[in-house]
Write a protein that holds these residues in place. Structure first.
Motif, PDB file in Angstrom:
ATOM      1  N   UNK A 214      49.329   1.167  63.292  1.00 28.11           N
ATOM      2  CA  UNK A 214      49.861   0.123  62.440  1.00 28.11           C
ATOM      3  C   UNK A 214      51.359   0.109  62.944  1.00 28.11           C
ATOM      4  N   UNK A 215      51.844  -0.905  63.252  1.00 25.72           N
ATOM      5  CA  UNK A 215      53.312  -1.100  63.368  1.00 25.72           C
ATOM      6  C   UNK A 215      54.073  -1.318  62.024  1.00 25.72           C
ATOM      7  N   UNK A 216      54.942  -0.243  61.990  1.00 27.11           N
ATOM      8  CA  UNK A 216      55.747  -0.097  60.570  1.00 27.11           C
ATOM      9  C   UNK A 216      56.954  -1.094  60.830  1.00 27.11           C
ATOM     10  N   UNK A 217      57.040  -2.032  59.837  1.00 31.82           N
ATOM     11  CA  UNK A 217      58.375  -3.183  60.281  1.00 31.82           C
ATOM     12  C   UNK A 217      59.465  -2.644  59.241  1.00 31.82           C
ATOM     13  N   UNK A 218      60.430  -3.353  59.815  1.00 34.09           N
ATOM     14  CA  UNK A 218      61.761  -3.321  59.101  1.00 34.09           C
ATOM     15  C   UNK A 218      61.795  -3.866  57.621  1.00 34.09           C
ATOM     16  N   UNK A 219      61.191  -5.242  57.748  1.00 36.25           N
ATOM     17  CA  UNK A 219      61.022  -5.970  56.453  1.00 36.25           C
ATOM     18  C   UNK A 219      59.648  -6.417  56.372  1.00 36.25           C
ATOM     19  N   UNK A 228      58.169   2.037  63.748  1.00 36.83           N
ATOM     20  CA  UNK A 228      57.566   3.004  64.388  1.00 36.83           C
ATOM     21  C   UNK A 228      56.126   2.789  64.456  1.00 36.83           C
ATOM     22  N   UNK A 229      55.407   3.564  64.851  1.00 34.78           N
ATOM     23  CA  UNK A 229      53.770   3.227  64.972  1.00 34.78           C
ATOM     24  C   UNK A 229      53.323   4.423  64.006  1.00 34.78           C
ATOM     25  N   UNK A 230      52.268   4.127  63.170  1.00 35.27           N
ATOM     26  CA  UNK A 230      51.625   5.285  62.548  1.00 35.27           C
ATOM     27  C   UNK A 230      50.121   4.939  62.675  1.00 35.27           C
ATOM     28  N   UNK A 231      49.494   5.990  62.811  1.00 35.27           N
ATOM     29  CA  UNK A 231      47.830   6.164  63.339  1.00 35.27           C
ATOM     30  C   UNK A 231      46.935   6.277  61.771  1.00 35.27           C
ATOM     31  N   UNK A 232      45.811   6.024  62.011  1.00 32.50           N
ATOM     32  CA  UNK A 232      44.620   6.110  60.989  1.00 32.50           C
ATOM     33  C   UNK A 232      44.607   7.583  60.644  1.00 32.50           C
ATOM     34  N   UNK A 253      57.501  12.906  56.372  1.00 29.40           N
ATOM     35  CA  UNK A 253      58.756  13.380  57.135  1.00 29.40           C
ATOM     36  C   UNK A 253      59.971  12.689  56.496  1.00 29.40           C
ATOM     37  N   UNK A 254      59.745  11.591  55.896  1.00 29.59           N
ATOM     38  CA  UNK A 254      60.852  10.881  55.518  1.00 29.59           C
ATOM     39  C   UNK A 254      61.106   9.479  55.692  1.00 29.59           C
ATOM     40  N   UNK A 255      60.599   9.226  57.144  1.00 28.29           N
ATOM     41  CA  UNK A 255      60.602   7.795  57.569  1.00 28.29           C
ATOM     42  C   UNK A 255      60.153   6.526  56.423  1.00 28.29           C
ATOM     43  N   UNK A 256      60.802   5.422  56.535  1.00 28.91           N
ATOM     44  CA  UNK A 256      60.297   4.433  55.790  1.00 28.91           C
ATOM     45  C   UNK A 256      60.043   3.090  56.509  1.00 28.91           C
ATOM     46  N   UNK A 257      59.375   2.183  55.855  1.00 24.12           N
ATOM     47  CA  UNK A 257      59.078   0.965  56.461  1.00 24.12           C
ATOM     48  C   UNK A 257      58.121   0.117  55.743  1.00 24.12           C
ATOM     49  N   UNK A 258      57.930  -1.145  56.279  1.00 25.19           N
ATOM     50  CA  UNK A 258      56.989  -1.894  55.417  1.00 25.19           C
ATOM     51  C   UNK A 258      55.681  -2.226  56.423  1.00 25.19           C
ATOM     52  N   UNK A 259      54.397  -2.158  55.768  1.00 21.72           N
ATOM     53  CA  UNK A 259      53.156  -2.239  56.522  1.00 21.72           C
ATOM     54  C   UNK A 259      51.947  -3.102  55.738  1.00 21.72           C
ATOM     55  N   UNK A 260      51.315  -3.909  56.307  1.00 25.47           N
ATOM     56  CA  UNK A 260      50.450  -4.799  55.685  1.00 25.47           C
ATOM     57  C   UNK A 260      49.461  -4.095  54.698  1.00 25.47           C
TER      58      UNK A 260
END
Length: 267
Positions: A214-219, A228-232, A253-260
Motif C-alpha cells: 500500500x502506498x501511504x499518501x500525504x493527504x 512510503x510503502x507498507x506491506x501486508x 516506528x512513528x511514521x504517519x500518512x493516509x491509506x484507503x
C-alpha cells in the motif's frame, strides 16, 4: 511453523464426528447450526488435525460469526492461516486472540513467528520504563482474572478494617491495617488493569494491513504524494477515521500518512 499447536480439547479429536460429516456429505454451515459451541470447535479442531486447513479456517470463521468466540478459536484460526501461508490473516487472528487474552504467552509466540515472515521489519521507538512496566502488568492477566482479583482483595480490605475496628489485640490491629492498605492498592491496580483491557476491547483503533503493498499518501487523495510503502501484515494505529474511504494511520516506528480503508482490517 513447527511450533504451532492447536488449542483446546487436548486434541483428543472426535474423529468419528468428523468422518460422519464427511461421509454424509453435509456442508459445514448447516451442520454447525445443530451443534453446540464445543462440538463445533471439536469439528474445526478435527479438520485442523487432519491438515485440512482451508476447511478448518472456514469452520472457525463460521463459529465466530454464528456462535461466539474465544481466544482459542482465534488462536487456532491464526494457526490455519499460518499453515496456509496467509500471514496477514494469521497476524490479524493472533492479534484478536491477544486482545481477548493478553496473558497467553503462546499467542504472543505465534504472533512473533507470523510477524517474522512479513516484508516490513519494524523497530518500535524506545519508551519510558514505567510505560513498559504498566503494559506488562496489564497484560499479565486476562480481564476476568483482574476482576476476580479485585473482588478478592477488596474483601480482604474490608476484613482488615473490621479487624482493626473490633479486635482488641494491638498486633492483630496492625496486621489488619497493613493488610487493608496492601489489599486496597492491589484492588485499585486490578480495577485499572481491567479498565485498560476493556478500553482496548471496546476502542479498537489498531488494524492490520491486508493488501500486499500500500502506498501511504500525504493527504486522503489518490493524487497526493506517496510518502512510503507498507506491506501486508504490518500493524498500524488509526489516528483519524472521519473520512469515508481513508484512514490516517501511524506506524509503530512513528511514521504517519493516509491509506484507503479497504487496505486494512481493524483488529
Amino acid at each position: 511453523g513447527d511450533r504451532l499447536k492447536v488449542r483446546g480439547d487436548r486434541l483428543k479429536v472426535k474423529v468419528i464426528l468428523l468422518l460422519t460429516f464427511l461421509l454424509v456429505g453435509e456442508l459445514v454451515e448447516p451442520s454447525l447450526s445443530t451443534l453446540s459451541f464445543a462440538q463445533s470447535k471439536s469439528l474445526a479442531d478435527s479438520l485442523y488435525a487432519s491438515e485440512d486447513y482451508s476447511r478448518a479456517a472456514e469452520t472457525y470463521l463460521q463459529i465466530i460469526e454464528t456462535q461466539g468466540t474465544s481466544p482459542d478459536v482465534y488462536y487456532n484460526l491464526g494457526n490455519c492461516y499460518y499453515k496456509l501461508d496467509d500471514m496477514s490473516h494469521a497476524i490479524l487472528s493472533y492479534e484478536r486472540a491477544h486482545l481477548l487474552d493478553p496473558s497467553d504467552a503462546a499467542i504472543m509466540e505465534n504472533l512473533a513467528l507470523a510477524r517474522g515472515k512479513t516484508a516490513d521489519r519494524v523497530t518500535p521507538p524506545s519508551e519510558l520504563f514505567f510505560v513498559t512496566w504498566w503494559r506488562n502488568l496489564v497484560n499479565s492477566l486476562a480481564i476476568d482474572s483482574w476482576l476476580i482479583l479485585a473482588l478478592i482483595t477488596f474483601a480482604i480490605f474490608l476484613i482488615g478494617l473490621l479487624v482493626y475496628a473490633f479486635v482488641p489485640s494491638s498486633i492483630l490491629r496492625r496486621v489488619g491495617v497493613c493488610s487493608s492498605l496492601l489489599a486496597f492498592v492491589i484492588t485499585i491496580l486490578s480495577i485499572l488493569s481491567a479498565f485498560s483491557q476493556y478500553r482496548l476491547l471496546t476502542h479498537r483503533n489498531y488494524a492490520i494491513v491486508m493488501s500486499s503493498a500500500v502506498n501511504v499518501k500525504s493527504t486522503p487523495s489518490e493524487g497526493s504524494t506517496d510518502l512510503f510503502i507498507i506491506h501486508e501484515g504490518s500493524k498500524v494505529e488509526i489516528m483519524d477515521d472521519t473520512m469515508t474511504d481513508w484512514f490516517e494511520v501511524k506506524l509503530e516506528e512513528g511514521k504517519q500518512g493516509w491509506i484507503p480503508t479497504s487496505a486494512i482490517e481493524v483488529i
